[in-house]
Design a protein around this motif. Structure first.
Motif, mmCIF file in Angstrom:
data_model
loop_
_atom_site.group_PDB
_atom_site.id
_atom_site.type_symbol
_atom_site.label_atom_id
_atom_site.label_comp_id
_atom_site.label_asym_id
_atom_site.label_seq_id
_atom_site.Cartn_x
_atom_site.Cartn_y
_atom_site.Cartn_z
ATOM 1 N N ALA A 207 -23.390 -15.660 29.964
ATOM 2 C CA ALA A 207 -22.924 -17.002 30.334
ATOM 3 C C ALA A 207 -21.598 -17.322 29.657
ATOM 4 O O ALA A 207 -20.683 -17.873 30.283
ATOM 5 N N LEU A 208 -21.482 -16.976 28.370
ATOM 6 C CA LEU A 208 -20.227 -17.218 27.661
ATOM 7 C C LEU A 208 -19.108 -16.360 28.236
ATOM 8 O O LEU A 208 -17.995 -16.841 28.488
ATOM 9 N N ALA A 209 -19.404 -15.080 28.466
ATOM 10 C CA ALA A 209 -18.382 -14.191 29.016
ATOM 11 C C ALA A 209 -17.942 -14.649 30.404
ATOM 12 O O ALA A 209 -16.760 -14.601 30.749
ATOM 13 N N ARG A 210 -18.869 -15.127 31.207
ATOM 14 C CA ARG A 210 -18.553 -15.540 32.567
ATOM 15 C C ARG A 210 -17.622 -16.753 32.578
ATOM 16 O O ARG A 210 -16.670 -16.808 33.372
ATOM 17 N N VAL A 211 -17.855 -17.705 31.666
ATOM 18 C CA VAL A 211 -16.997 -18.883 31.594
ATOM 19 C C VAL A 211 -15.559 -18.483 31.258
ATOM 20 O O VAL A 211 -14.594 -18.978 31.862
ATOM 21 N N VAL A 212 -15.415 -17.575 30.309
ATOM 22 C CA VAL A 212 -14.062 -17.139 29.921
ATOM 23 C C VAL A 212 -13.407 -16.377 31.055
ATOM 24 O O VAL A 212 -12.217 -16.563 31.349
ATOM 25 N N ARG A 213 -14.160 -15.517 31.728
ATOM 26 C CA ARG A 213 -13.584 -14.720 32.803
ATOM 27 C C ARG A 213 -13.194 -15.588 34.000
ATOM 28 O O ARG A 213 -12.225 -15.306 34.687
ATOM 29 N N GLN A 214 -13.978 -16.642 34.250
ATOM 30 C CA GLN A 214 -13.622 -17.545 35.344
ATOM 31 C C GLN A 214 -12.296 -18.244 35.090
ATOM 32 O O GLN A 214 -11.608 -18.636 36.045
ATOM 33 N N LYS A 216 -9.908 -16.663 33.819
ATOM 34 C CA LYS A 216 -8.980 -15.535 33.876
ATOM 35 C C LYS A 216 -8.382 -15.217 32.510
ATOM 36 O O LYS A 216 -7.187 -14.944 32.372
ATOM 37 N N LYS A 217 -9.245 -15.252 31.482
ATOM 38 C CA LYS A 217 -8.818 -14.889 30.127
ATOM 39 C C LYS A 217 -9.551 -13.631 29.682
ATOM 40 O O LYS A 217 -10.761 -13.489 29.929
ATOM 41 N N PRO A 218 -8.860 -12.704 29.036
ATOM 42 C CA PRO A 218 -9.529 -11.512 28.517
ATOM 43 C C PRO A 218 -10.330 -11.830 27.264
ATOM 44 O O PRO A 218 -10.046 -12.797 26.543
ATOM 45 N N ILE A 219 -11.347 -11.008 26.990
ATOM 46 C CA ILE A 219 -12.219 -11.193 25.823
ATOM 47 C C ILE A 219 -12.219 -9.926 24.978
ATOM 48 O O ILE A 219 -12.308 -8.813 25.508
ATOM 49 N N VAL A 220 -12.141 -10.110 23.665
ATOM 50 C CA VAL A 220 -12.375 -9.030 22.714
ATOM 51 C C VAL A 220 -13.626 -9.405 21.930
ATOM 52 O O VAL A 220 -13.641 -10.410 21.221
ATOM 53 N N TRP A 221 -14.689 -8.594 22.088
ATOM 54 C CA TRP A 221 -15.977 -8.908 21.458
ATOM 55 C C TRP A 221 -16.224 -7.912 20.329
ATOM 56 O O TRP A 221 -16.395 -6.723 20.568
ATOM 57 N N ALA A 222 -16.247 -8.407 19.097
ATOM 58 C CA ALA A 222 -16.459 -7.543 17.929
ATOM 59 C C ALA A 222 -17.950 -7.387 17.666
ATOM 60 O O ALA A 222 -18.690 -8.381 17.614
ATOM 61 N N GLY A 223 -18.399 -6.151 17.493
ATOM 62 C CA GLY A 223 -19.803 -5.890 17.215
ATOM 63 C C GLY A 223 -20.170 -6.215 15.781
ATOM 64 O O GLY A 223 -19.320 -6.536 14.949
ATOM 65 N N LEU A 224 -21.454 -6.129 15.494
ATOM 66 C CA LEU A 224 -21.968 -6.394 14.152
ATOM 67 C C LEU A 224 -21.918 -5.123 13.311
ATOM 68 O O LEU A 224 -22.015 -4.012 13.842
ATOM 69 N N PRO A 225 -21.813 -5.248 11.980
ATOM 70 C CA PRO A 225 -21.646 -4.083 11.109
ATOM 71 C C PRO A 225 -22.983 -3.523 10.632
ATOM 72 O O PRO A 225 -24.025 -4.191 10.721
ATOM 73 N N PRO A 226 -22.983 -2.318 10.082
ATOM 74 C CA PRO A 226 -24.204 -1.772 9.486
ATOM 75 C C PRO A 226 -24.516 -2.464 8.166
ATOM 76 O O PRO A 226 -23.633 -3.025 7.514
ATOM 77 N N VAL A 252 -13.344 -7.228 29.523
ATOM 78 C CA VAL A 252 -14.015 -7.495 28.253
ATOM 79 C C VAL A 252 -13.955 -6.226 27.418
ATOM 80 O O VAL A 252 -14.436 -5.177 27.845
ATOM 81 N N ARG A 253 -13.363 -6.322 26.253
ATOM 82 C CA ARG A 253 -13.227 -5.164 25.374
ATOM 83 C C ARG A 253 -14.178 -5.297 24.194
ATOM 84 O O ARG A 253 -14.159 -6.311 23.490
ATOM 85 N N TYR A 254 -15.005 -4.288 24.000
ATOM 86 C CA TYR A 254 -15.956 -4.286 22.883
ATOM 87 C C TYR A 254 -15.371 -3.469 21.736
ATOM 88 O O TYR A 254 -14.924 -2.332 21.924
ATOM 89 N N VAL A 255 -15.360 -4.053 20.552
ATOM 90 C CA VAL A 255 -14.845 -3.381 19.362
ATOM 91 C C VAL A 255 -16.032 -2.930 18.519
ATOM 92 O O VAL A 255 -16.726 -3.751 17.915
ATOM 93 N N ASP A 256 -16.273 -1.636 18.490
ATOM 94 C CA ASP A 256 -17.387 -1.065 17.730
ATOM 95 C C ASP A 256 -16.917 -0.795 16.306
ATOM 96 O O ASP A 256 -16.107 0.095 16.060
ATOM 97 N N ILE A 257 -17.414 -1.595 15.354
ATOM 98 C CA ILE A 257 -16.991 -1.447 13.957
ATOM 99 C C ILE A 257 -18.050 -0.738 13.115
ATOM 100 O O ILE A 257 -17.908 -0.656 11.887
#
Length: 395
Positions: A207-214, A216-226, A252-257
């Motif tokens: 739902a959050l990603a869809r609102v941003v994409r509607q 027309k903004k790109p998203i960078v989503w940072a993952g959680l750490p170990p 949508v770009r996922y950043v695997d940290i």
């Protein structure tokens, strides 16, 4: 009575007074000076409590003048008590004072969304962009809030209001730590980490990603750490898989940290190289949160994805094509490119297999030789060679 006799009486009286004063002084000193202070008597001036006729008389003055104190023997003044300066402590994840260049009124906005971790990433990005007047960082964060819980924030509503009220160029999200152990409201509540909980969580992320994409903004989503706790690692892995599934949308770009915060042998470590390559503490005492160098490191990898999406932080780099934010306009053109490179992610049409481009880039065929060019393997007739446009006749 003669004058000499009177003088003798005065002297005798004075000697008696001195002896009497010595006795009185000895008694006073013995009763009033503790043993601990007596051990330091050699280093300090001795002052005897006196009153009446003996006020101002110090019977130990001759001895002190003869031997002196340690400070006087060394020619140094008495030691003075110095107060230690207290350096104000700074929380592990708190950034230092940042000197920020005044921002352009039309500066593009990087909007950072999420919990305490997101706020730390925003600080790290603000540090990176401190000298860039054409870009600034804004936040939609709540330190102790996530998607789950009794009254979670309306993240889509908050983000949408921010996007429509500012010139947002990209949205950065980091969230999830505060969701551990929390149920979704319901009757009965949806218990943590059940299949229903995971399905509900996935819907909130989408739902959050869809609102941003509607918008027309790109998203960078940072993952959680170990972390150093197996149960928390398992829960974070589940959440990361949900975040990563949102990146199936190419905008949508996922950043695997995960791996960048592990030791070389794959185990958890609170220490590691910072953005300058120096080994330092990256994680806080609870082994979940980040120190300031840790937040800087996460921000560094987020910034790499922002650069890929936005193409830079200057000039016309923010003027993306409306139907494809990945296409960055640098020439002022606002239409989609007429052609894509072979193998582009949107190039699904049939290719001309007879074209020179296809044969060179795909099949690997050599380009046909051009007469007169240095790579022309053909020999000129009658022993004439051609090199760089200069003709030389053989003998």
């Amino acid at each position: 009575m003669t004058v000499a006799a009177g003088t003798g009486i005065l002297k005798a009286t004075a000697r008696l007074m001195v002896r009497f004063a010595l006795v009185i002084s000895f008694c006073v000193v013995a009763e009033t000076i503790p043993n601990a202070m007596a051990q330091q008597a050699a280093d300090k001036e001795i002052v005897v409590a006196q009153s009446g006729l003996l006020r101002g008389f110090n019977p130990f003055s001759p001895l002190q003048k003869l031997f002196g104190s340690k400070e006087r023997r060394r020619g140094q003044p008495p030691p003075q008590t110095q107060q230690k300066r207290r350096t104000p402590s700074r929380a592990a994840g708190t950034p230092p004072k940042i000197e920020i260049t005044p921002k352009d009124p039309n500066a593009g906005v990087i909007l950072v969304v999420g919990d305490r971790m997101a706020r730390g990433v925003a600080d790290g990005l603000e540090f990176l962009f401190a000298d860039k007047p054409q870009i600034r960082v804004e936040r939609v964060t709540e330190d102790k809030a996530g998607f789950a819980g009794d009254t979670p924030p309306e993240w889509p509503t908050k983000v949408l209001a921010k996007i429509r009220g500012a010139d947002v160029k990209a949205v950065v999200v980091m969230i999830g730590r505060q969701d551990l152990g929390k149920a979704f409201p319901g009757d009965p509540p949806i218990e943590f980490m059940t299949q229903e909980w995971l399905d509900t969580y996935r819907k909130t992320v989408e739902a959050l990603a869809r609102v941003v994409r509607q918008e027309k903004k790109p998203i960078v989503w940072a993952g959680l750490p170990p972390t150093n706790t197996e149960s928390v690692n398992a829960e974070f892995t589940q959440l990361n898989s949900i975040f990563q599934s949102a990146s199936e949308d190419r905008r949508v770009r996922y950043v695997d940290i995960w791996d960048i915060f592990l030791a070389e042998d794959g185990s958890y470590s609170s220490f590691g190289p910072d953005v300058d390559g120096k080994n330092t503490r990256l994680r806080t005492g609870d082994r979940i949160g980040f120190t300031w160098p840790g937040f800087q490191k996460v921000a560094f990898f987020v910034d790499r994805e922002l650069l890929r999406l936005l193409g830079g932080y200057g000039g016309l780099a923010f003027e993306g094509v409306e139907d494809d934010p990945n296409f960055i306009v640098l020439t002022g053109r606002t239409t989609s490119p007429e052609a894509l490179l072979l193998g582009g992610e949107d190039d699904d049409g049939e290719k001309d297999r007879k074209s020179t481009a296809y044969r060179f880039f795909v099949k690997g065929d050599a380009l046909p030789p051009m007469p007169g060019r240095v790579d022309d393997p053909r020999m000129a007739v009658e022993g004439t060679s051609v090199l760089d446009g200069v003709t030389a006749s053989g003998s």
